[in-house]
Structures are given as structure tokens and as C-alpha cells.
Design a protein around this motif. Sequence first.
Motif, mmCIF file in Angstrom:
data_model
loop_
_atom_site.group_PDB
_atom_site.id
_atom_site.type_symbol
_atom_site.label_atom_id
_atom_site.label_comp_id
_atom_site.label_asym_id
_atom_site.label_seq_id
_atom_site.Cartn_x
_atom_site.Cartn_y
_atom_site.Cartn_z
ATOM 1 N N GLY A 128 0.816 -1.207 0.000
ATOM 2 C CA GLY A 128 0.000 0.000 0.000
ATOM 3 C C GLY A 128 0.846 1.251 0.000
ATOM 4 N N ILE A 129 1.875 1.260 0.843
ATOM 5 C CA ILE A 129 2.773 2.414 0.909
ATOM 6 C C ILE A 129 3.556 2.548 -0.388
ATOM 7 C CG2 ILE A 129 4.781 3.402 2.079
ATOM 8 C CD1 ILE A 129 3.801 2.117 4.650
ATOM 9 N N PHE A 130 4.035 1.424 -0.925
ATOM 10 C CA PHE A 130 4.783 1.453 -2.185
ATOM 11 C C PHE A 130 3.907 2.006 -3.299
ATOM 12 C CE2 PHE A 130 5.963 -0.362 -6.262
ATOM 13 C CZ PHE A 130 7.312 -0.056 -6.323
ATOM 14 N N CYS A 131 2.680 1.546 -3.368
ATOM 15 C CA CYS A 131 1.741 1.999 -4.410
ATOM 16 C C CYS A 131 1.531 3.504 -4.316
ATOM 17 C CB CYS A 131 0.410 1.264 -4.275
ATOM 18 S SG CYS A 131 -0.810 1.717 -5.535
ATOM 19 N N SER A 132 1.427 4.008 -3.103
ATOM 20 C CA SER A 132 1.239 5.443 -2.894
ATOM 21 C C SER A 132 2.447 6.231 -3.390
ATOM 22 C CB SER A 132 0.993 5.720 -1.407
ATOM 23 O OG SER A 132 0.928 7.112 -1.156
ATOM 24 N N GLU A 133 3.640 5.733 -3.072
ATOM 25 C CA GLU A 133 4.867 6.427 -3.466
ATOM 26 C C GLU A 133 5.081 6.378 -4.974
ATOM 27 O OE1 GLU A 133 6.896 8.269 -1.540
ATOM 28 O OE2 GLU A 133 5.371 7.942 -0.011
ATOM 29 N N ILE A 134 4.847 5.230 -5.587
ATOM 30 C CA ILE A 134 5.065 5.109 -7.035
ATOM 31 C C ILE A 134 4.016 5.918 -7.786
ATOM 32 C CG2 ILE A 134 3.664 3.064 -7.589
ATOM 33 C CD1 ILE A 134 7.246 3.824 -8.796
ATOM 34 N N LYS A 179 17.906 10.411 -10.396
ATOM 35 C CA LYS A 179 18.202 11.001 -9.086
ATOM 36 C C LYS A 179 17.143 12.020 -8.691
ATOM 37 C CE LYS A 179 23.256 10.579 -9.107
ATOM 38 N NZ LYS A 179 24.547 11.339 -9.132
ATOM 39 N N LYS A 180 16.745 12.838 -9.659
ATOM 40 C CA LYS A 180 15.747 13.867 -9.396
ATOM 41 C C LYS A 180 14.433 13.243 -8.923
ATOM 42 C CE LYS A 180 13.358 17.694 -11.715
ATOM 43 N NZ LYS A 180 13.218 18.428 -13.007
ATOM 44 N N LEU A 181 14.081 12.097 -9.494
ATOM 45 C CA LEU A 181 12.845 11.401 -9.100
ATOM 46 C C LEU A 181 13.029 10.548 -7.849
ATOM 47 C CD1 LEU A 181 11.603 10.263 -12.645
ATOM 48 C CD2 LEU A 181 10.724 12.150 -11.256
ATOM 49 N N GLN A 182 14.252 10.471 -7.346
ATOM 50 C CA GLN A 182 14.585 9.713 -6.123
ATOM 51 C C GLN A 182 14.208 8.235 -6.247
ATOM 52 O OE1 GLN A 182 12.436 12.236 -3.232
ATOM 53 N NE2 GLN A 182 14.400 13.080 -2.612
ATOM 54 N N LEU A 183 14.478 7.668 -7.409
ATOM 55 C CA LEU A 183 14.095 6.275 -7.657
ATOM 56 C C LEU A 183 14.877 5.296 -6.790
ATOM 57 C CD1 LEU A 183 13.688 6.288 -11.556
ATOM 58 C CD2 LEU A 183 11.995 6.787 -9.778
ATOM 59 N N ILE A 184 16.104 5.646 -6.430
ATOM 60 C CA ILE A 184 16.921 4.750 -5.608
ATOM 61 C C ILE A 184 16.252 4.485 -4.262
ATOM 62 C CG2 ILE A 184 18.291 6.577 -4.530
ATOM 63 C CD1 ILE A 184 19.657 3.203 -5.777
ATOM 64 N N ASP A 185 15.397 5.418 -3.816
ATOM 65 C CA ASP A 185 14.710 5.248 -2.538
ATOM 66 C C ASP A 185 13.689 4.119 -2.575
ATOM 67 O OD1 ASP A 185 16.164 7.363 -1.642
ATOM 68 O OD2 ASP A 185 14.519 8.817 -1.649
ATOM 69 N N ASN A 220 19.198 3.181 -14.902
ATOM 70 C CA ASN A 220 18.651 1.834 -15.106
ATOM 71 C C ASN A 220 17.237 1.733 -14.537
ATOM 72 O OD1 ASN A 220 21.130 1.215 -16.180
ATOM 73 N ND2 ASN A 220 21.865 0.104 -14.384
ATOM 74 N N LEU A 221 17.045 2.265 -13.344
ATOM 75 C CA LEU A 221 15.721 2.242 -12.713
ATOM 76 C C LEU A 221 14.728 3.102 -13.492
ATOM 77 C CD1 LEU A 221 16.718 2.503 -8.937
ATOM 78 C CD2 LEU A 221 15.792 0.487 -10.101
#
Length: 247
Positions: A18-24, A108-114, A132-133
Motif C-alpha cells: 500500500g505504501i509502495f503503491c502510494s509512493e510510485i 536522481k531527481k525522481l529519487q528512484l533509488i529510494d 537503469n531504474l
Amino acid sequence: MNWLKKILTKRSPINNSGIFCSEISKVIGYKPKNTLLFETAFTHRSLNKIGITGEPLNYERLEFLGDAILGSVIAAFLYKNAPKGDEGYLTQMRSKIVNRSYLNSIGKKLQLIDLVRTKANIHNFGDNINGNLLEALIGAIYVDTGFTACEKFIYKNILIDFKDLEHLENKISSYKSLFIEYCQKNKCTFKFENCDDNGKDNVKHFYIKLYFNDTVIARARATSKKKAEEKAAHRAYFALQNQILQH
């Protein structure tokens, strides 16, 4: 995403869909139809996840797909916005947009590594993990919703910086290529020498000496040979900038 950074610092995978879905959803601009697809887009191979039919569940296949979709959208964008450009010009402009350093900066700007799920220490990943992400995310959007949503995401997050093609024409995508081209045109000798690196970093580094007409013109070190050579060429470019720009 501070809560997420704390989790990842402990190298624990995201376990709340649920939290992942919210963040993505915040990143892509809509609620995904298939949350598991996006979780796969942020799963590192170190987790050794395997699907029901034995397929690997990590971002690498989606990265491959996203790379192709990204190339198609950019090609169509350039075809439309540069009607006088020939094939060589369009190819050159596309390479300037999809160069790895720019895609890494967007990731990096989208903070995908997080959002990545991994058993490895994220601090040991190189910059390319960000690009890559980003490509894996584009692949996931395509599978989840289709081409139109992908195109919208790419225009909003990547092509927005390239509305002015004249500015893009002057953008240098590879200092190494520029330096080599200058040397070849002017019959100058050059050599990238890979030397022993005595640094005490936790991550292996490569140390490069760049020779120009048998004289060392620049030195650089980085986490890959390719990056070190590019950095050395960048420094050589500024040392020879006036001569290079005259050609």
C-alpha cells in the motif's frame, strides 16, 4: 521519502504494498493497475526473486523494454521537431538526450533509488543505477498502461529540458569522443593509460593518465574505466579548449 530511506539504510525490502503503491503513484502520476509489476521494476537481482514459471523477477527485463520505448519516443519527438534534420543529425541529437549521465540525473531527481529493493548496500551502487531504474520504470508503465502513458511520462520528465533544439545542438554528450575526433582530424597522438590505483576506497577505482602528443595532459580516477577516461578527456578538453573550438 525519509521513512523509506531509513528502511533502505537497513537494507530491508519494502514490505507494505500500500505504501509502495502510494509512493510510485506520486512518481508516475497515476495509480498503477499492477503494483507487483512496479515492485519488480525496483527489485535488484541480489534478491534472487524467481517467478512461478522460473523467470527472474528483477528490473533488468523491464529496463531493456524501457530503453527501447524511450528511444522510440525520442526518435518521434526529433522527427517532428527537426523537419530539416537528416538521419545523421537526428541520430546525434538522440544520443545527446539518452546519454547515461542525463538519464542518471533524471533518476536522481525522481529519487528512484529510494524505492529499490535489494540485499546489497545501496551506497555501493554506481550512478548508473539511477538511469537503469528510470528505464525499468518506463518499461513498467508501458506494460501496465500502454504507449500513451509512457509518452506522457517521458515528455514530462525527460523531454521537457529539450524544447530548444538549438541549445541541444551545442550540448557536448561525450568529451572523450570530442577529444578523439580533434586528435584524429589534426593528426595528434593520444593514449589512455590504465594505471594502478593506490586509493583506499571501499569501492575499486580506476586511475587513468591521458597522453596528448606523448605528454600527460590530464589524470582522473573513477569507479569504472569508462568514467575515468571520460573525466580525463573532460579535463583535457578544458586544457585545449581554444584549439578544439577553432576546429
